[in-house]
Design an enzyme around this catalytic site. Sequence first.
Site, short mmCIF file in Angstrom:
data_model
loop_
_atom_site.label_atom_id
_atom_site.label_comp_id
_atom_site.label_asym_id
_atom_site.label_seq_id
_atom_site.Cartn_x
_atom_site.Cartn_y
_atom_site.Cartn_z
N ARG A 5 0.85 -1.20 0.00
CA ARG A 5 0.00 0.00 0.00
C ARG A 5 0.88 1.24 0.00
O ARG A 5 1.95 1.26 0.60
CB ARG A 5 -0.90 0.02 1.24
CG ARG A 5 -2.06 -0.95 1.16
CD ARG A 5 -3.01 -0.79 2.34
NE ARG A 5 -2.41 -1.21 3.58
CZ ARG A 5 -1.84 -0.44 4.48
NH1 ARG A 5 -1.80 0.88 4.30
NH2 ARG A 5 -1.31 -0.92 5.57
N TYR A 7 -1.25 -3.49 -6.90
CA TYR A 7 -1.13 -4.18 -5.61
C TYR A 7 -2.48 -4.20 -4.87
O TYR A 7 -3.14 -3.16 -4.75
CB TYR A 7 -0.05 -3.53 -4.72
CG TYR A 7 -0.13 -4.08 -3.33
CD1 TYR A 7 0.30 -5.38 -3.06
CD2 TYR A 7 -0.73 -3.37 -2.29
CE1 TYR A 7 0.16 -5.93 -1.81
CE2 TYR A 7 -0.87 -3.92 -1.03
CZ TYR A 7 -0.42 -5.20 -0.79
OH TYR A 7 -0.59 -5.76 0.45
N LYS A 47 -9.74 -1.92 1.56
CA LYS A 47 -9.30 -0.77 2.36
C LYS A 47 -10.08 0.48 1.96
O LYS A 47 -10.42 1.32 2.79
CB LYS A 47 -7.80 -0.55 2.17
CG LYS A 47 -6.96 -1.74 2.58
CD LYS A 47 -7.20 -2.11 4.01
CE LYS A 47 -6.45 -3.36 4.40
NZ LYS A 47 -6.68 -3.73 5.80
N HIS A 60 -10.72 -1.78 11.54
CA HIS A 60 -9.66 -2.67 11.04
C HIS A 60 -9.45 -3.77 12.09
O HIS A 60 -8.47 -3.76 12.82
CB HIS A 60 -8.39 -1.83 10.85
CG HIS A 60 -7.30 -2.51 10.10
ND1 HIS A 60 -5.98 -2.11 10.18
CD2 HIS A 60 -7.32 -3.56 9.23
CE1 HIS A 60 -5.24 -2.88 9.40
NE2 HIS A 60 -6.02 -3.77 8.82
N SER A 75 -1.55 -3.59 10.25
CA SER A 75 -1.28 -4.53 9.16
C SER A 75 -0.06 -5.39 9.47
O SER A 75 0.94 -4.88 9.98
CB SER A 75 -1.01 -3.75 7.87
OG SER A 75 -2.06 -2.84 7.66
N CYS A 93 0.48 -7.68 11.68
CA CYS A 93 0.81 -7.89 13.09
C CYS A 93 0.09 -9.11 13.66
O CYS A 93 -0.07 -9.24 14.87
CB CYS A 93 0.46 -6.65 13.92
SG CYS A 93 1.60 -5.29 13.63
N ASP A 147 -9.78 -9.30 9.09
CA ASP A 147 -9.21 -7.97 8.79
C ASP A 147 -10.15 -6.81 9.06
O ASP A 147 -9.70 -5.74 9.44
CB ASP A 147 -8.77 -7.94 7.32
CG ASP A 147 -7.87 -6.76 7.00
OD1 ASP A 147 -6.97 -6.46 7.81
OD2 ASP A 147 -8.06 -6.13 5.94
N ARG A 189 1.51 -12.16 -0.76
CA ARG A 189 0.15 -12.36 -0.22
C ARG A 189 -0.52 -13.60 -0.78
O ARG A 189 -0.20 -14.06 -1.88
CB ARG A 189 -0.72 -11.14 -0.60
CG ARG A 189 -0.25 -9.83 0.02
CD ARG A 189 -0.70 -9.74 1.43
NE ARG A 189 -0.26 -8.52 2.08
CZ ARG A 189 -0.98 -7.90 3.03
NH1 ARG A 189 -2.14 -8.35 3.40
NH2 ARG A 189 -0.49 -6.83 3.62
C1 OXD Z 1 -3.36 -4.36 5.22
C2 OXD Z 1 -4.05 -5.53 4.63
O1 OXD Z 1 -2.41 -3.84 4.61
O2 OXD Z 1 -4.98 -6.05 5.26
O3 OXD Z 1 -3.77 -3.95 6.31
O4 OXD Z 1 -3.72 -5.94 3.51
MN MN Z 2 -5.48 -5.01 7.07
#
Ligand code: OXD
Ligand code: MN
Length: 602
Positions: free
Chosen positions: A86, A216, A225, A245, A267, A269, A294, A385
Amino acid sequence: MNNPATAILPPAGIGDHKPANQAVLDWVHEVELLTQPENIFWCDGSERENDFLISESLKQEVLIKLNQKKAPRSYLHRSNPNDVARVEQFTFICTPTKAEAGPTNNWSEPGETYSKLHGLLKGAMRGRTMFVVPYIMGPPDSPLTKIGFEITDSKYVVLSMRIMTRMGEIAVKRLGSDPKAEWNKGVHSLLDVNPERRFICHFPQDNAIISVGSGYGGNVLLSKKCLALRIGSYLARKQGWLAEHMLILGVESPEGKKHYVAAAFPSACGKTNFAMLIPPKHFAGWKVTTVGDDIAWMQIRDGRLWAVNPENGYFGVVPGTSYKSNPNAMKSIERDTLYTNVALTDDSDVWWEGKDGPPPPHAIDWRGNDWTPDSKEKAAHPNSRFATPMRNNPVLDPHVEDGDGVPISAIIFGGRRSDTMPLVFQAFDWEHGTYVGSTMASETTAAAAGAVGKVRRDPMAMLPFCGYNIGDYFRHWLETGKRLTKPPLIFHVNWFRKSADGKFLWPGFGDNMRVLKWIIDRCEGRVGATESPIGHIPRMQDLDLDELGGVTPNQMRELLNVSAEEWQKEVSDHAKFFESLGGVVPDELEKQRKNLAGRFKS
Ligand code: OXD
Ligand code: MN
């Protein structure tokens, strides 16, 4: 590099599923006039359409077919190496005034931004197919569910949207023909995938998104998002709900008592790992199930918060995922998975750092170069991913499709902190919990472009995702608390505290169940804690640490320690952070900060 956007010509019966809604038809026509595609492909989300798009993507080398015995119905995509995360610096909230976007967002004036983007989009789809992707976010019968349409010139986006959302006919039907119905307009074009022409722009007042110059996921799957969080949070405040989130998980005791918990971690984590946790052997009879990994949309009913997962799939970080760290994620991605930027082995399987077993003697890395275990470069990009349907998850919660959502007993905030933050603490009440969320911080990860490992404040893990003024967002949290007669308890966790010699003190993963159990026991009012200046902290005897190997009592004390010295610095960082927001922070939170500072003095 192949051109990922070359036009495709579908046979009759594919790509011609036009919706009946005139507002959608008019908008698509406008974008067609502007971008001048070779043809328009109206998606219906069917299996036949998906098969066709996959076969065209393989021909055009947008996808690489994997070994269908080892990874059935799974494919690999390589993004442009300049486009792997991102881009927060190129993400804009385009509200009429800068104040509406607030101090944490890049702001850009809507009129000027539309002109700039329309300039970039002019003729941008020449020689390309323009796909129109209808989708819904949320379970089909939820009052929170939103409709979106994404126009894109990327087949990879279409294939990913089919995994990540409920896509196609279901959205067209739900929209119907009412030209005034609410739906989100998303326009995406790869352009020439040039970072200098990469902008992710949100127009909350128009319920519109334009994203250009990237391929991406987080920048281009506009459902996620962009709609579910940035536009979602804006709509949530206007309409009186919360777009967060957060993962959502269910936890059931051996007696069959079930609680649901929502957790906001930044993100990369460990939200996906926590949402799919397998309790250690010692916790026989306890079961964790996943509602979402998420995003949580939450509304108030009967004085409680009820949550739905608006998504239909998982877009997770691959490196580090293994049968040891997250067996349920591994089972979820065994098939039907679209991988991005992982390594390709000589037998056409996928590989990444942290996968079980030894590394392959040779592979092709995420950039398409030869790789061996002696290579200096990583085989998989750190932000590589998987996109996989949530129905593949062996521990999917049975209520994931319930329109009413699931009742939330606890909210957990957490970040990646080497020091200061104890393993777990409980906020005194909703207002204090809002303060804990608003001052949350974490060491940065590869999920966003930029430096990795720097501590940054990330309120409620929403810093990159709050679509309006963060001060108003805090206020919305405080107001929501006043409307709740049975508010969830609020906690903060930190799985990442390190010892003086730089080693993680807590084993994490399945053993996080020990912390989760204390949280559930607090919700049930059946376990103790000690009161510290930062909140309620478990004493050693309050945590079930039986059969926890490798953590000494001294390390446990370190994990639960609240150091006055570290916290004085922490509180002064809170003050600096609030100050940096330029006067938007509600008085209640300023008061919380002063009280916290005072508790360390007395
Ligand atoms: C992020 C995702 O970047 O969920 O938070 O992809
Ligand atoms: Mn996320």
